[in-house]
Design a protein around this motif. Structure first.
Motif, PDB file in Angstrom:
ATOM      1  N   PHE A 219      -4.583  -0.539  -0.771  1.00 26.18           N
ATOM      2  CA  PHE A 219      -4.974  -0.012  -2.085  1.00 26.18           C
ATOM      3  C   PHE A 219      -6.382  -0.467  -2.461  1.00 26.18           C
ATOM      4  O   PHE A 219      -7.162   0.305  -3.038  1.00 26.18           O
ATOM      5  N   ALA A 220      -6.728  -1.710  -2.100  1.00 27.38           N
ATOM      6  CA  ALA A 220      -8.073  -2.214  -2.412  1.00 27.38           C
ATOM      7  C   ALA A 220      -9.125  -1.432  -1.629  1.00 27.38           C
ATOM      8  O   ALA A 220     -10.189  -1.099  -2.154  1.00 27.38           O
ATOM      9  N   ALA A 221      -8.792  -1.094  -0.367  1.00 28.95           N
ATOM     10  CA  ALA A 221      -9.768  -0.407   0.488  1.00 28.95           C
ATOM     11  C   ALA A 221      -9.922   1.071   0.123  1.00 28.95           C
ATOM     12  O   ALA A 221     -10.919   1.690   0.477  1.00 28.95           O
ATOM     13  N   GLY A 222      -8.942   1.638  -0.559  1.00 25.27           N
ATOM     14  CA  GLY A 222      -8.917   3.091  -0.733  1.00 25.27           C
ATOM     15  C   GLY A 222      -9.167   3.588  -2.144  1.00 25.27           C
ATOM     16  O   GLY A 222      -8.950   4.767  -2.427  1.00 25.27           O
ATOM     17  N   ASP A 224     -11.792   4.479  -3.861  1.00 20.02           N
ATOM     18  CA  ASP A 224     -12.634   5.677  -3.974  1.00 20.02           C
ATOM     19  C   ASP A 224     -12.063   6.871  -3.218  1.00 20.02           C
ATOM     20  O   ASP A 224     -12.560   7.991  -3.356  1.00 20.02           O
ATOM     21  N   LEU A 225     -11.025   6.646  -2.402  1.00 17.82           N
ATOM     22  CA  LEU A 225     -10.352   7.764  -1.716  1.00 17.82           C
ATOM     23  C   LEU A 225      -9.199   8.304  -2.566  1.00 17.82           C
ATOM     24  O   LEU A 225      -8.467   9.190  -2.137  1.00 17.82           O
ATOM     25  N   GLU A 226      -9.028   7.724  -3.739  1.00 22.49           N
ATOM     26  CA  GLU A 226      -7.924   8.094  -4.646  1.00 22.49           C
ATOM     27  C   GLU A 226      -6.562   7.844  -4.011  1.00 22.49           C
ATOM     28  O   GLU A 226      -5.627   8.641  -4.172  1.00 22.49           O
ATOM     29  N   VAL A 227      -6.459   6.736  -3.263  1.00 22.80           N
ATOM     30  CA  VAL A 227      -5.174   6.387  -2.649  1.00 22.80           C
ATOM     31  C   VAL A 227      -4.142   6.114  -3.735  1.00 22.80           C
ATOM     32  O   VAL A 227      -4.446   5.527  -4.780  1.00 22.80           O
ATOM     33  N   ARG A 228      -2.934   6.594  -3.498  1.00 25.84           N
ATOM     34  CA  ARG A 228      -1.816   6.353  -4.415  1.00 25.84           C
ATOM     35  C   ARG A 228      -0.557   5.994  -3.625  1.00 25.84           C
ATOM     36  O   ARG A 228      -0.465   6.319  -2.440  1.00 25.84           O
ATOM     37  N   ALA A 229       0.375   5.387  -4.307  1.00 23.57           N
ATOM     38  CA  ALA A 229       1.707   5.213  -3.732  1.00 23.57           C
ATOM     39  C   ALA A 229       2.384   6.577  -3.689  1.00 23.57           C
ATOM     40  O   ALA A 229       2.262   7.362  -4.634  1.00 23.57           O
ATOM     41  N   GLY A 230       3.059   6.859  -2.587  1.00 19.34           N
ATOM     42  CA  GLY A 230       3.770   8.127  -2.443  1.00 19.34           C
ATOM     43  C   GLY A 230       5.070   7.894  -1.698  1.00 19.34           C
ATOM     44  O   GLY A 230       5.504   6.748  -1.528  1.00 19.34           O
ATOM     45  N   CYS A 231       5.667   8.975  -1.263  1.00 19.64           N
ATOM     46  CA  CYS A 231       6.957   8.895  -0.559  1.00 19.64           C
ATOM     47  C   CYS A 231       7.187  10.223   0.140  1.00 19.64           C
ATOM     48  O   CYS A 231       6.515  11.212  -0.182  1.00 19.64           O
ATOM     49  N   PRO A 232       8.112  10.254   1.093  1.00 17.13           N
ATOM     50  CA  PRO A 232       8.445  11.540   1.707  1.00 17.13           C
ATOM     51  C   PRO A 232       8.685  12.554   0.602  1.00 17.13           C
ATOM     52  O   PRO A 232       9.415  12.282  -0.353  1.00 17.13           O
ATOM     53  N   ASN A 233       8.021  13.712   0.705  1.00 21.89           N
ATOM     54  CA  ASN A 233       8.044  14.688  -0.388  1.00 21.89           C
ATOM     55  C   ASN A 233       8.948  15.870  -0.048  1.00 21.89           C
ATOM     56  O   ASN A 233       8.761  16.526   0.978  1.00 21.89           O
TER      57      ASN A 233
END
Ligand code: THG
Length: 367
Positions: A219-222, A224-233
């Motif tokens: 999360f710290a590295a991403g 500016d990539l708009e990283v988020r927590a997700g899950c199988p969708n």
């Protein structure tokens, strides 16, 4: 639906603290472990995954480890996929069948070495079957569930995020292969795989203690990539035709009924326990098979039981997964359909909890 009562029987994961801090809104239970299903909303999560990058707590994809001189022999007893050409460093999607040819699981097999394998299981108690076979055949192999928890990084920016944490070499990992990459001085299996069609990686996090440090590093590295927590969708996996064991198929189905015939080499998979049964049934071919099905009208409700499929009033199959697809502007679904009605374009009717809907067999999945 009411809330899920937490208890020791429903295991938390090494990433659960991060998942909760990220605002998880719903969980399911998978292999007796928590699996997030919603963060913002199923639709918002879907759009975000297809555009950016997400980190998924899929620790519930537990590993059954086979270790010892008979590990490869045992692995081949479990599956009709021919494993002779599989080199260490490879991952194979493998149907696992019982003595009747019925599906017991549809895991990813990870070959670490000739005498060391991980079976990354879907939601069934596969280890009990594997231990039973190892004991019953007096095989020289240890079978257990190690402290290994997969963390998936999925979406179009997955390569960029992973390169920042594991180094540029991670970009060279090919589909369904893995390399060893270091994090905080520990060697981890990193594979290019995952339960989506958007591309990405799965990190097999060995040692629960580095779960949150790795989560936080991603999360710290991403940012500016708009990283988020997700899950199988749900929507994305139906579009992509990714099957869910226990939902889309059970031990009543053969791999061929599940459309997994391309992962079977029943003639040459010598030693496979279900081989004779599969040779018998595959002579005639399956009489029902999984199909992509579009359901007309507005968004369907959640599919938490089979929805019967009819043609001219006759029952010819069932829908097992369904969701509204914002990108395809139709309800996408997975169903099991009898041979007489499985051709592309066949018009059907589906009995949903909110009444009958028109449905059509599709030429293939959407993604
Ligand atoms: N990754 C890992 N373990 C898992 C899953 C995973 N265990 C549980 C569950 N998912 C097992 N089921 C699947 C279903 C589909 C795929 C992987 C595991 C999959 N299929 C691709 C497809 O159908 O397009 C590619 C298969 C291939 O070409 O080999 O990825 O996701 N570790």
């Amino acid at each position: 639906m009411a809330l899920l009562s937490p208890s020791r029987r429903v295991r938390r994961t090494p990433f659960s603290d991060g998942v909760e801090a990220a605002g998880v809104k719903a969980y399911t239970v998978y292999n007796r472990m928590l699996l997030p299903t919603v963060f913002e909303s199923v639709e918002a999560d879907y759009h975000h995954m297809k555009k950016h990058v997400q980190v998924w707590d899929v620790a519930c994809e537990r590993q059954v480890e086979l270790r010892g001189p008979d590990a490869a022999k045992l692995m081949q007893m479990l599956t009709p996929r021919d494993l002779r050409g599989m080199l260490p460093g490879r991952c194979f999607y493998v149907p696992i069948v019982d003595e009747t040819g019925g599906m017991l699981n549809d895991p990813v097999a990870v070959k670490l070495a000739e005498d060391r394998w991980w079976i990354s299981i879907a939601d069934s108690d596969l280890m009990l079957w594997v231990k039973g076979i190892a004991q019953g055949f007096r095989l020289d192999v240890l079978v257990d569930e190690p402290d290994v928890s997969p963390l998936a990084v999925q979406g179009p920016k997955a390569d960029d995020l992973m390169a920042r944490v594991f180094g540029e070499a991670v970009r060279d990992v090919k589909f369904f292969r893995f390399g060893m990459f270091q994090f905080e001085g520990r060697d981890l299996v990193v594979a290019r795989s995952g339960y989506s069609k958007q591309g990405g990686f799965e990190i097999y996090v060995e040692g629960s203690d580095i779960g949150m440090p790795l989560w936080n590093a991603l999360f710290a590295a991403g940012e500016d990539l708009e990283v988020r927590a997700g899950c199988p969708n749900l929507i994305e996996r139906i579009e992509g035709g990714l099957l869910s064991y226990g939902n889309d198929m059970t031990d009543d189905n053969t791999p061929h009924e599940c459309g997994l015939g391309r992962f079977c080499d029943t003639q040459t998979a010598i030693g496979c326990i279900g081989r004779d049964a599969l040779l018998r049934v595959s002579k005639e071919g399956p009489t029902q098979q999984i199909r992509a099905i579009a359901i007309e009208g507005d968004a369907v409700p959640r599919c938490d039981r089979v929805w019967p499929l009819f043609a001219k009033g006759e029952r010819i199959g069932q829908i097992t997964s369904a969701a509204w697809s914002p990108d395809h502007k139709t309800n996408v679904a997975i169903g099991m359909v009898r041979m007489t009605h499985w051709d592309s374009g066949t018009a059907l009717e589906v009995e949903t909890p909110e009444g009958m809907r028109m449905a059509t067999v599709q030429p293939g999945f959407w993604a």
